[in-house]
Design a protein around this motif. Sequence first.
Motif, PDB file in Angstrom:
ATOM      1  N   TYR A   1       0.868  -1.175   0.000  1.00 50.16           N
ATOM      2  CA  TYR A   1       0.000   0.000   0.000  1.00 50.16           C
ATOM      3  C   TYR A   1       0.907   1.229   0.000  1.00 50.16           C
ATOM      4  CZ  TYR A   1      -4.336  -2.513   1.102  1.00 50.16           C
ATOM      5  OH  TYR A   1      -5.439  -3.321   1.057  1.00 50.16           O
ATOM      6  N   TYR A   2       0.691   2.107  -0.962  1.00 50.65           N
ATOM      7  CA  TYR A   2       1.581   3.252  -1.152  1.00 50.65           C
ATOM      8  C   TYR A   2       0.772   4.536  -1.016  1.00 50.65           C
ATOM      9  CZ  TYR A   2       5.789   5.459  -3.174  1.00 50.65           C
ATOM     10  OH  TYR A   2       6.933   6.186  -3.385  1.00 50.65           O
ATOM     11  N   ASP A   3       1.053   5.297   0.025  1.00 47.97           N
ATOM     12  CA  ASP A   3       0.294   6.517   0.288  1.00 47.97           C
ATOM     13  C   ASP A   3       0.746   7.659  -0.618  1.00 47.97           C
ATOM     14  OD1 ASP A   3      -1.089   5.235   2.236  1.00 47.97           O
ATOM     15  OD2 ASP A   3      -0.119   6.231   3.928  1.00 47.97           O
ATOM     16  N   LEU A   4      -0.219   8.310  -1.237  1.00 49.59           N
ATOM     17  CA  LEU A   4       0.021   9.531  -2.004  1.00 49.59           C
ATOM     18  C   LEU A   4      -0.845  10.620  -1.385  1.00 49.59           C
ATOM     19  CD1 LEU A   4      -0.041   8.037  -5.621  1.00 49.59           C
ATOM     20  CD2 LEU A   4       1.976   8.720  -4.308  1.00 49.59           C
ATOM     21  N   LYS A   5      -0.210  11.572  -0.721  1.00 46.69           N
ATOM     22  CA  LYS A   5      -0.949  12.563   0.068  1.00 46.69           C
ATOM     23  C   LYS A   5      -1.475  13.721  -0.778  1.00 46.69           C
ATOM     24  CE  LYS A   5       1.048  10.421   3.667  1.00 46.69           C
ATOM     25  NZ  LYS A   5       0.371   9.512   4.597  1.00 46.69           N
ATOM     26  N   HIS A   6      -0.644  14.183  -1.710  1.00 43.61           N
ATOM     27  CA  HIS A   6      -1.019  15.320  -2.553  1.00 43.61           C
ATOM     28  C   HIS A   6      -0.103  15.329  -3.768  1.00 43.61           C
ATOM     29  CE1 HIS A   6      -2.456  19.306  -3.675  1.00 43.61           C
ATOM     30  NE2 HIS A   6      -3.289  19.281  -2.656  1.00 43.61           N
ATOM     31  N   MET A   7      -0.626  15.732  -4.927  1.00 44.26           N
ATOM     32  CA  MET A   7       0.168  15.706  -6.148  1.00 44.26           C
ATOM     33  C   MET A   7       0.982  16.984  -6.359  1.00 44.26           C
ATOM     34  SD  MET A   7      -0.412  12.709  -6.990  1.00 44.26           S
ATOM     35  CE  MET A   7       0.545  12.679  -8.500  1.00 44.26           C
ATOM     36  N   ASP A   8       0.602  18.060  -5.690  1.00 41.20           N
ATOM     37  CA  ASP A   8       1.341  19.316  -5.809  1.00 41.20           C
ATOM     38  C   ASP A   8       2.482  19.333  -4.788  1.00 41.20           C
ATOM     39  OD1 ASP A   8       1.322  22.301  -6.826  1.00 41.20           O
ATOM     40  OD2 ASP A   8       1.524  22.383  -4.641  1.00 41.20           O
TER      41      ASP A   8
ATOM     42  N   GLU B   1       3.687  21.676   2.546  1.00 40.88           N
ATOM     43  CA  GLU B   1       2.893  22.406   3.542  1.00 40.88           C
ATOM     44  C   GLU B   1       2.131  21.453   4.453  1.00 40.88           C
ATOM     45  OE1 GLU B   1      -1.170  25.095   3.488  1.00 40.88           O
ATOM     46  OE2 GLU B   1       0.227  25.291   1.810  1.00 40.88           O
ATOM     47  N   LEU B   2       1.638  20.357   3.892  1.00 40.45           N
ATOM     48  CA  LEU B   2       0.797  19.431   4.650  1.00 40.45           C
ATOM     49  C   LEU B   2       1.582  18.370   5.415  1.00 40.45           C
ATOM     50  CD1 LEU B   2      -2.032  18.809   2.025  1.00 40.45           C
ATOM     51  CD2 LEU B   2      -2.132  20.294   4.038  1.00 40.45           C
ATOM     52  N   THR B   3       2.794  18.041   4.922  1.00 41.11           N
ATOM     53  CA  THR B   3       3.530  16.913   5.508  1.00 41.11           C
ATOM     54  C   THR B   3       4.940  17.255   5.971  1.00 41.11           C
ATOM     55  OG1 THR B   3       4.566  16.126   3.454  1.00 41.11           O
ATOM     56  CG2 THR B   3       2.300  15.420   3.882  1.00 41.11           C
ATOM     57  N   GLY B   4       5.419  18.455   5.629  1.00 40.80           N
ATOM     58  CA  GLY B   4       6.780  18.832   5.994  1.00 40.80           C
ATOM     59  C   GLY B   4       7.826  18.440   4.967  1.00 40.80           C
ATOM     60  N   ARG B   5       7.428  17.738   3.899  1.00 43.46           N
ATOM     61  CA  ARG B   5       8.348  17.315   2.841  1.00 43.46           C
ATOM     62  C   ARG B   5       7.693  17.528   1.479  1.00 43.46           C
ATOM     63  NH1 ARG B   5      13.484  15.225   4.836  1.00 43.46           N
ATOM     64  NH2 ARG B   5      13.072  14.135   6.799  1.00 43.46           N
ATOM     65  N   ASP B   6       8.521  17.817   0.455  1.00 43.82           N
ATOM     66  CA  ASP B   6       7.937  17.824  -0.884  1.00 43.82           C
ATOM     67  C   ASP B   6       7.788  16.377  -1.351  1.00 43.82           C
ATOM     68  OD1 ASP B   6      10.137  16.869  -2.602  1.00 43.82           O
ATOM     69  OD2 ASP B   6      11.135  18.739  -2.073  1.00 43.82           O
ATOM     70  N   ASN B   7       7.096  16.180  -2.463  1.00 46.93           N
ATOM     71  CA  ASN B   7       6.741  14.818  -2.863  1.00 46.93           C
ATOM     72  C   ASN B   7       7.586  14.264  -4.006  1.00 46.93           C
ATOM     73  OD1 ASN B   7       5.818  16.269  -5.020  1.00 46.93           O
ATOM     74  ND2 ASN B   7       3.664  15.651  -4.842  1.00 46.93           N
ATOM     75  N   SER B   8       8.689  14.929  -4.352  1.00 42.66           N
ATOM     76  CA  SER B   8       9.468  14.484  -5.507  1.00 42.66           C
ATOM     77  C   SER B   8      10.014  13.069  -5.311  1.00 42.66           C
ATOM     78  CB  SER B   8      10.611  15.465  -5.793  1.00 42.66           C
ATOM     79  OG  SER B   8      11.426  15.642  -4.647  1.00 42.66           O
ATOM     80  N   ARG B   9      10.584  12.791  -4.160  1.00 40.01           N
ATOM     81  CA  ARG B   9      11.116  11.448  -3.910  1.00 40.01           C
ATOM     82  C   ARG B   9       9.989  10.422  -3.877  1.00 40.01           C
ATOM     83  NH1 ARG B   9      14.839   9.890   1.275  1.00 40.01           N
ATOM     84  NH2 ARG B   9      16.230  11.366   0.217  1.00 40.01           N
TER      85      ARG B   9
END
Length: 241
Positions: free
Chosen positions: A189-196, A202-210
């Motif tokens: 199961y792979y969580d994707l929190k936000h695509m931006d 802003e929502l998680t403290g990390r960007d989502n590039s990795r």
Amino acid sequence: MSTKHSSEGLEKAIISNIQRFSLHDGPGIRTTVFLKGCPLRCLWCQNPETLSARPEISFRHERCIGCGTCLAACQYGAIIRGNDRRVDYSRCTACGDCAKACPEGALTLIGEEWRPDDLATELAMDIDFFRESGGGVTFSGGEPLMYPAFLETTCKLLHERGITVTVETCGFFDASLMDMLARSADFIYYDLKHMDSEKHRELTGRDNSRILDNFSALAAFYGCLQPRIPVIPGMNKTTKG
């Protein structure tokens, strides 16, 4: 005494909870293992007790009867009388003595160190439920991939017992762990929190590039991968998000 699967010298893990009869963490009846430690700080986190990788003392004010037993039990002076914040965390070593002494369960120790062989033996106690329901073990958290050596060894021991494994991940892990994850997990199961990316930060403290890079790479060769998107009103419940 050494055994074939002795975990001496292998990484141990801090586990906050072993939850049996889980129905929403994979197929069938499952036993979910919550590991402590997470690289993200999601504003809506439903398991905040797993954010830190260290054991912690939790205080539930509504259960406290003011008996003072914890004061006598603590040798570090970390208990504060007459304060809703019962524990002085600057002094607390999370030894657990206060939790053991508390007669009402107002103080509890969150986080216990486990070895792979001990955990596999504990989880194998539920094998009849797994066989009857098509279930197995799920590693959640926190983030299981913060303990790669522990995860790999424990999954191997479970597979040798005929127990399938699901891993829940936030995706923020080093790409070098991808092959190990694919070998160890029967389902991911792979969580994707936000695509931006900026909104994700802003929502998680990390960007989502990795996270997105790892997902794309994993999806290219691993078939049992399921993305999961938590829908949080006011945060990511938008067409753009």
